[in-house]
Design an enzyme around this catalytic site. Sequence first.
Site, mmCIF file in Angstrom:
data_model
loop_
_atom_site.group_PDB
_atom_site.id
_atom_site.type_symbol
_atom_site.label_atom_id
_atom_site.label_comp_id
_atom_site.label_asym_id
_atom_site.label_seq_id
_atom_site.Cartn_x
_atom_site.Cartn_y
_atom_site.Cartn_z
ATOM 1 N N SER A 190 0.945 -1.160 0.068
ATOM 2 C CA SER A 190 0.028 0.000 0.211
ATOM 3 C C SER A 190 0.908 1.212 -0.071
ATOM 4 O O SER A 190 1.464 1.491 -0.873
ATOM 5 C CB SER A 190 -0.847 0.087 1.179
ATOM 6 O OG SER A 190 -1.888 1.063 1.133
ATOM 7 N N ASP A 287 -10.005 -3.559 -4.903
ATOM 8 C CA ASP A 287 -9.346 -2.754 -4.302
ATOM 9 C C ASP A 287 -9.150 -1.368 -5.006
ATOM 10 O O ASP A 287 -8.934 -1.368 -6.336
ATOM 11 C CB ASP A 287 -7.819 -3.160 -4.356
ATOM 12 C CG ASP A 287 -6.509 -2.341 -3.707
ATOM 13 O OD1 ASP A 287 -7.082 -1.282 -3.227
ATOM 14 O OD2 ASP A 287 -5.605 -2.712 -3.362
ATOM 15 N N HIS A 317 -8.223 -4.966 -0.760
ATOM 16 C CA HIS A 317 -6.791 -4.468 -0.232
ATOM 17 C C HIS A 317 -6.397 -5.180 1.032
ATOM 18 O O HIS A 317 -7.143 -5.256 1.867
ATOM 19 C CB HIS A 317 -6.999 -3.074 -0.347
ATOM 20 C CG HIS A 317 -5.860 -2.123 0.300
ATOM 21 N ND1 HIS A 317 -5.240 -1.632 -0.730
ATOM 22 C CD2 HIS A 317 -5.371 -1.672 1.412
ATOM 23 C CE1 HIS A 317 -3.978 -1.038 -0.275
ATOM 24 N NE2 HIS A 317 -4.381 -0.812 1.017
#
Length: 392
Positions: A190, A287, A317
Site C-alpha cells: 500500500s 481494491d 486491499h
Amino acid sequence: MKRMKTFMRQIIFVGSLVTGIFIIAVAAAIFIWQTTEEGRLPAKTAVVLHAINNDLVPLDTNITPPRIVTGGSSSGPSLLREEIYVPVQGEAQIPMRMYRPQGEGPYPIIMYYHGGAFMEGYGNVDTHDNIIRSIASRTNSIVLAPSYRLAPDYEYPVAVEDSYAALNWAYDHAESFNGDSNRLSVAGDSAGGNIAAVMALMSRDRDGPPIQAQALLYPLTTFLDMTFESRETYDSGYFLLSRSVMYRARDVYTPNESMWSSPYTSPLNADELYDLPPALVITAEFDPLRDEGEAYAKRLADYENSVQTTRYRGVMHGFISFYEVMQSGRAGMQELSSFLNRANSGQLQLKEGYHLQVRQPPQGMNRVREQTEAFAIAAYLLGRSSTDLFSE
C-alpha cells in the site's frame, strides 16, 4: 425411569433444533455478507471483511478458524528479533525492527516498508509484524522494517527520506548484522509499496545502494487526480480503503499540490523509468488501488524493466496480511517469497513486456476448505456476538 427417558429425548430434540437454527443462521449471515453492490464476494473474503468492518476483531489481529479445521500450522525456522535505532535527517533517529536467521550468514537483506496511508493511526511495524516475520522465515533473509515518521506531524518528504536513510544504513552496516549488501531488495504494501517503488527510483537517481529486486503489494502509485475504474468502484471503504482516507492522506502527507507530481510521491507519473530493478507487482480485485498498481507495472515494462504482475481475484486491499486465514493470502505470500528467493539466489528470470496474470479464487477442494473455514469463523463470530449481547 420412563419420565427420565422422555425428558432426555426432549432435551436432545431441543438441542438439535437449536443447533439446526444456529447453522441456518450462520449460513444466512454468510450469504448476506457475500452480497454487495460491487458484486458477490467469496465466502472467506466476506467473513473477514464483516469481522473487520464491524469491529469484531482489531485490524491487526489474526482471525483464525479453530485448529480442528486448519490442522494447526507448523512453525518456521527460529529468528532473532531486534529493535534498533538508525540516524536520519535532522539529527533524529527512527526505530527499525530486524528479523534475522540465527547463524553467521551472510544473509540477503530485505527492506520492508509497512502500509498505513502515510498517517499516524493507520498502520505501523506492529500491525505488519506477521508479514515481516513471515518473509524473513520463508526467504531465510534479514528483514529490516523502519518506522518512518508519519503525517500529520511530518509531511513529505520526511517519510521517504527516513526510508532512504534506513536503506543506506542497512547497506553500509550490513556486515555488522551478518547481512549481504550485494543481495539487497525492497518491498512494501500500500503506502509502503509506494515507498518501496520510490526507494528504487531514489537509489538510481542518487547513485545509492544497488537494489536487486522490488516487490510492491497493492501499491499507491500516484497522488494526481487520474481516472481509474477501481478507484470509482471500490472507494466506499468497505474493502479496507476508502476515497476519504486517500484524500486525507494526500491532504496531510502532501499538503502542497506541487508535491503530487514528484516522482518520489507519484512514481507512476515519473518522466522516465529506465534502469530499475526487476519488480513484482501484486494487486487485488476489490481494491481502489488495483488499476494504478497495474498501470505502474505496465509503465515499468514499457521502459524495458522486468516485471511480474499478478491480480488476485476475490480479495480486497491488504489481503496478504491475512495469509494465516485466507488461501489467496497464502498464495500471495508464497508468490512474494518465491520472487525474493529467486532474486536472492540469482535465478530471477527476466521478463520482457507487460503480462498480467490473473489468479482465480480457490477452486475444487480448496474452495470447499475455504468455505468450511469461513463457516467456522462466522459461527465463532456470531456465537461471540450472542454471548456479548446476553452478558450486557
